[in-house]
Design a protein around this motif. Structure first.
Motif, mmCIF file in Angstrom:
data_model
loop_
_atom_site.group_PDB
_atom_site.id
_atom_site.type_symbol
_atom_site.label_atom_id
_atom_site.label_comp_id
_atom_site.label_asym_id
_atom_site.label_seq_id
_atom_site.Cartn_x
_atom_site.Cartn_y
_atom_site.Cartn_z
ATOM 1 N N ALA A 14 38.302 15.389 13.930
ATOM 2 C CA ALA A 14 39.366 16.226 14.502
ATOM 3 C C ALA A 14 39.462 16.028 16.007
ATOM 4 C CB ALA A 14 39.115 17.696 14.172
ATOM 5 N N ALA A 15 38.320 15.962 16.666
ATOM 6 C CA ALA A 15 38.315 15.774 18.118
ATOM 7 C C ALA A 15 38.932 14.427 18.495
ATOM 8 C CB ALA A 15 36.889 15.886 18.659
ATOM 9 N N GLU A 16 38.501 13.377 17.820
ATOM 10 C CA GLU A 16 39.043 12.046 18.114
ATOM 11 C C GLU A 16 40.536 11.986 17.820
ATOM 12 O OE1 GLU A 16 36.734 9.046 16.160
ATOM 13 O OE2 GLU A 16 34.927 9.575 17.289
ATOM 14 N N SER A 17 40.965 12.657 16.781
ATOM 15 C CA SER A 17 42.383 12.673 16.432
ATOM 16 C C SER A 17 43.221 13.280 17.557
ATOM 17 C CB SER A 17 42.579 13.452 15.135
ATOM 18 O OG SER A 17 43.940 13.519 14.807
ATOM 19 N N VAL A 18 42.740 14.367 18.141
ATOM 20 C CA VAL A 18 43.469 14.991 19.249
ATOM 21 C C VAL A 18 43.532 14.048 20.444
ATOM 22 C CG1 VAL A 18 43.392 16.828 20.980
ATOM 23 C CG2 VAL A 18 43.070 17.372 18.567
ATOM 24 N N VAL A 19 42.411 13.454 20.787
ATOM 25 C CA VAL A 19 42.391 12.551 21.944
ATOM 26 C C VAL A 19 43.381 11.407 21.747
ATOM 27 C CG1 VAL A 19 40.989 10.895 23.244
ATOM 28 C CG2 VAL A 19 40.036 13.138 22.633
ATOM 29 N N PHE A 20 43.343 10.774 20.569
ATOM 30 C CA PHE A 20 44.204 9.611 20.360
ATOM 31 C C PHE A 20 45.637 9.983 19.977
ATOM 32 C CE2 PHE A 20 39.980 7.562 20.011
ATOM 33 C CZ PHE A 20 40.121 6.772 21.145
ATOM 34 N N SER A 21 45.897 11.274 19.796
ATOM 35 C CA SER A 21 47.293 11.690 19.653
ATOM 36 C C SER A 21 47.937 11.854 21.031
ATOM 37 C CB SER A 21 47.392 13.002 18.868
ATOM 38 O OG SER A 21 46.960 14.103 19.646
ATOM 39 N N VAL A 44 29.920 21.433 20.167
ATOM 40 C CA VAL A 44 30.844 20.314 20.333
ATOM 41 C C VAL A 44 31.031 20.047 21.821
ATOM 42 C CG1 VAL A 44 33.188 19.454 19.931
ATOM 43 C CG2 VAL A 44 32.114 20.958 18.247
ATOM 44 N N ALA A 45 30.852 18.796 22.211
ATOM 45 C CA ALA A 45 31.109 18.379 23.588
ATOM 46 C C ALA A 45 31.984 17.128 23.540
ATOM 47 C CB ALA A 45 29.805 18.086 24.316
ATOM 48 N N VAL A 46 33.032 17.142 24.343
ATOM 49 C CA VAL A 46 33.950 16.002 24.380
ATOM 50 C C VAL A 46 34.136 15.578 25.824
ATOM 51 C CG1 VAL A 46 36.260 15.152 23.826
ATOM 52 C CG2 VAL A 46 35.172 16.846 22.332
ATOM 53 N N TYR A 47 33.962 14.283 26.068
ATOM 54 C CA TYR A 47 34.201 13.693 27.392
ATOM 55 C C TYR A 47 35.246 12.601 27.219
ATOM 56 C CZ TYR A 47 33.621 10.642 31.387
ATOM 57 O OH TYR A 47 33.863 9.847 32.496
ATOM 58 N N VAL A 48 36.268 12.639 28.067
ATOM 59 C CA VAL A 48 37.327 11.634 28.032
ATOM 60 C C VAL A 48 37.501 11.057 29.432
ATOM 61 C CG1 VAL A 48 39.763 11.169 27.587
ATOM 62 C CG2 VAL A 48 38.573 12.889 26.232
ATOM 63 N N ASN A 49 37.541 9.730 29.502
ATOM 64 C CA ASN A 49 37.845 9.057 30.763
ATOM 65 C C ASN A 49 39.047 8.157 30.503
ATOM 66 O OD1 ASN A 49 37.905 7.854 33.251
ATOM 67 N ND2 ASN A 49 36.056 6.647 32.956
ATOM 68 N N ALA A 50 40.187 8.587 31.036
ATOM 69 C CA ALA A 50 41.433 7.829 30.894
ATOM 70 C C ALA A 50 42.125 7.830 32.259
ATOM 71 C CB ALA A 50 42.316 8.429 29.828
ATOM 72 N N ARG A 54 48.427 10.097 33.145
ATOM 73 C CA ARG A 54 48.814 11.245 33.964
ATOM 74 C C ARG A 54 48.348 12.571 33.354
ATOM 75 N NH1 ARG A 54 54.573 9.882 36.658
ATOM 76 N NH2 ARG A 54 54.132 7.712 37.055
ATOM 77 N N LEU A 55 47.833 12.514 32.136
ATOM 78 C CA LEU A 55 47.358 13.725 31.467
ATOM 79 C C LEU A 55 46.037 14.192 32.080
ATOM 80 C CD1 LEU A 55 48.017 12.788 27.737
ATOM 81 C CD2 LEU A 55 49.406 14.253 29.213
ATOM 82 N N ASP A 56 45.803 15.475 32.018
ATOM 83 C CA ASP A 56 44.569 16.071 32.511
ATOM 84 C C ASP A 56 43.458 15.803 31.494
ATOM 85 O OD1 ASP A 56 42.454 17.721 33.239
ATOM 86 O OD2 ASP A 56 43.724 19.455 33.645
ATOM 87 N N GLU A 57 42.522 14.948 31.855
ATOM 88 C CA GLU A 57 41.454 14.558 30.933
ATOM 89 C C GLU A 57 40.638 15.758 30.452
ATOM 90 O OE1 GLU A 57 40.312 10.230 32.774
ATOM 91 O OE2 GLU A 57 40.019 12.044 33.995
ATOM 92 N N GLN A 58 40.337 16.686 31.347
ATOM 93 C CA GLN A 58 39.536 17.848 30.973
ATOM 94 C C GLN A 58 40.280 18.717 29.973
ATOM 95 O OE1 GLN A 58 36.221 18.452 31.800
ATOM 96 N NE2 GLN A 58 36.540 19.856 30.095
ATOM 97 N N GLN A 59 41.586 18.862 30.163
ATOM 98 C CA GLN A 59 42.375 19.668 29.224
ATOM 99 C C GLN A 59 42.402 19.021 27.841
ATOM 100 O OE1 GLN A 59 43.841 22.833 29.789
ATOM 101 N NE2 GLN A 59 43.767 22.671 27.563
ATOM 102 N N VAL A 60 42.554 17.713 27.816
ATOM 103 C CA VAL A 60 42.549 17.002 26.534
ATOM 104 C C VAL A 60 41.183 17.149 25.864
ATOM 105 C CG1 VAL A 60 42.738 14.739 25.417
ATOM 106 C CG2 VAL A 60 44.365 15.390 27.217
ATOM 107 N N ASP A 62 39.034 19.600 26.279
ATOM 108 C CA ASP A 62 38.930 20.995 25.817
ATOM 109 C C ASP A 62 39.727 21.208 24.534
ATOM 110 O OD1 ASP A 62 37.335 21.535 28.021
ATOM 111 O OD2 ASP A 62 38.917 22.589 29.129
ATOM 112 N N ASP A 63 40.935 20.664 24.489
ATOM 113 C CA ASP A 63 41.769 20.788 23.292
ATOM 114 C C ASP A 63 41.107 20.099 22.098
ATOM 115 O OD1 ASP A 63 43.602 22.124 24.859
ATOM 116 O OD2 ASP A 63 45.039 20.465 24.946
ATOM 117 N N ALA A 64 40.485 18.959 22.346
ATOM 118 C CA ALA A 64 39.806 18.229 21.276
ATOM 119 C C ALA A 64 38.625 19.036 20.738
ATOM 120 C CB ALA A 64 39.343 16.864 21.776
ATOM 121 N N ALA A 65 37.882 19.674 21.625
ATOM 122 C CA ALA A 65 36.748 20.499 21.194
ATOM 123 C C ALA A 65 37.232 21.701 20.374
ATOM 124 C CB ALA A 65 35.938 20.950 22.405
#
Length: 79
Positions: A14-21, A44-50, A54-60, A62-65
């Motif tokens: 589910a977390a990966e699905s949100v990130v890649f959506s 659950v901990a999610v870290y994204v580096n993109a 222009r999207l807020d990585e921390q928000q994405v 958090d949404d994934a978690a």
């Protein structure tokens, strides 16, 4: 009752699905989804580096978690 492995797998998917959506795979330089489920406690901990997005990585992240936790809630609700 779902097994611990099923819980972890559902949450991670589910977390990966949100990130890649939100990001194309080529936009993500690093993604770390860590899920543990021990003694009926979900962590659950999610870290994204993109950096090119222009999207807020921390928000994405958090949404994934949140999506991961929701997927686990749904999994237990099915039982």
């Amino acid at each position: 009752m779902p097994t611990d492995d099923e819980v972890v797998e559902a949450a991670a998917e589910a977390a990966e699905s949100v990130v890649f959506s939100r990001y194309g795979k080529s936009e993500v330089d690093d993604l770390d989804v860590t899920v543990t489920f021990e003694d009926a406690v979900l962590d659950v901990a999610v870290y994204v580096n993109a950096p090119e997005s222009r999207l807020d990585e921390q928000q994405v992240a958090d949404d994934a978690a949140l999506a991961a936790r929701s997927a686990v809630d749904d999994l237990f609700a099915e039982e």
